[in-house]
Design an enzyme around this catalytic site. Structure first.
Site, mmCIF file in Angstrom:
data_model
loop_
_atom_site.group_PDB
_atom_site.id
_atom_site.type_symbol
_atom_site.label_atom_id
_atom_site.label_comp_id
_atom_site.label_asym_id
_atom_site.label_seq_id
_atom_site.Cartn_x
_atom_site.Cartn_y
_atom_site.Cartn_z
ATOM 1 N N SER A 142 18.962 -13.142 26.460
ATOM 2 C CA SER A 142 19.779 -13.493 25.297
ATOM 3 C C SER A 142 20.799 -12.401 25.054
ATOM 4 C CB SER A 142 18.895 -13.642 24.049
ATOM 5 O OG SER A 142 19.704 -13.825 22.891
ATOM 6 N N TYR A 190 12.743 -10.408 18.344
ATOM 7 C CA TYR A 190 13.371 -11.253 19.364
ATOM 8 C C TYR A 190 14.301 -10.416 20.242
ATOM 9 C CZ TYR A 190 15.872 -15.179 21.472
ATOM 10 O OH TYR A 190 16.422 -16.058 22.372
#
Length: 267
Positions: free
Chosen positions: A129, A142
């Site tokens: 990501s 995350y």
């Protein structure tokens, strides 16, 4: 013979788009899901797999090898979102996130590498990501899990290159998928020190996903990487500003970059 692709988290979102695109291009695609029966129609075969479970991983990889006789490409796509103030997210939820986003992909790579070494070829694509390049407010866990996967890919790339195996990262920005619905949201606690600011950030995050790019862009990017005999180690797929934010992090002083992020999230 057609190349055989295994995609974790292949029943929805980015994984499903990649699988459908590669299936149309003539690849033999196997996707995975924790619940394939409830996944609805799929143009490629879905195999039951939980990346947090070693037996489940071994069974799924063995099944692909029995059916196809080879395994050329692993796409580590399964992942879960998590948001919340680090002070308020339960430790158990943090560990679960790392089990899925970091240790799960490692376990998958360990499971397929013996076959790829035997074949003297293989490609592993880890879906990370753009959030993994920076510590984002209320997304620290995350960001950390995806950032850790980026780094381990760099290490492993050097270890397996002598066997003819390539490993690469693809870091997407915001895409219009159902990740927000599957994300662990630490609740906005009334009268918490973080109530107002976290609540505001949560609304901004959901807007970003809803207004994200079409997942087909990721599928096209993955196809281009598979088609490249010597892929790079890092790729980014997303809007110009999302990719540019990584460049800015490299060149701006830390405090200036932090202020920019805080302004973006209205903190």
């Amino acid at each position: 013979m057609d190349k055989v692709v295994l995609i974790t988290g292949g029943s929805s979102g980015i994984g499903k788009s990649i699988g459908e695109f590669l299936h149309k291009k003539g690849y033999k695609v196997y996707g995975t899901s924790r619940n394939p029966e409830g996944a609805g129609n799929s143009v490629f075969e879905l195999i039951k797999l939980d990346v947090r479970d070693a037996n489940s991983i071994a069974n799924a990889v063995e099944k692909v090898l029995i059916m196809a006789g080879q395994l050329d490409i692993l796409i580590n796509n399964a992942g879960v979102g998590i948001t919340g103030p680090i002070e308020e997210i339960p430790m158990e939820e943090m560990r679960n996130n790392f089990e899925t986003n970091f240790f799960g992909p490692i376990a998958m790579m360990k499971a397929v590498l013996p076959q790829m070494r035997f074949q003297k070829s293989g490609l592993i694509i880890n879906i990370t990501s753009i959030a993994g390049y920076m510590g984002l407010p209320y997304r620290g866990i995350y960001s950390s899990s995806k950032g850790a996967l980026e780094l381990i890919t760099e290490s492993l790339s050097m270890e397996v290159k002598p066997f003819g195996i390539h490993i690469t990262n693809v870091a997407p920005g915001d895409f219009a998928t159902n990740i927000a619905s599957g994300r662990f949201h630490a609740p906005v606690i009334k009268d918490s020190a973080y109530e107002v600011l976290y609540g505001k950030t949560l609304r901004i995050l959901d807007e970003h996903v809803d207004g994200g790019n079409n997942p087909i862009e990721m599928a096209e990017a993955i196809f281009a990487i598979i088609d490249n005999p010597n892929p790079k180690i890092h790729y980014k797929v997303g809007s110009f500003m999302q990719k540019f934010s990584i460049v800015l992090k490299r060149i701006l002083p830390d405090k200036v970059y932090e202020k920019m992020l805080m302004n973006h999230y209205k903190l």
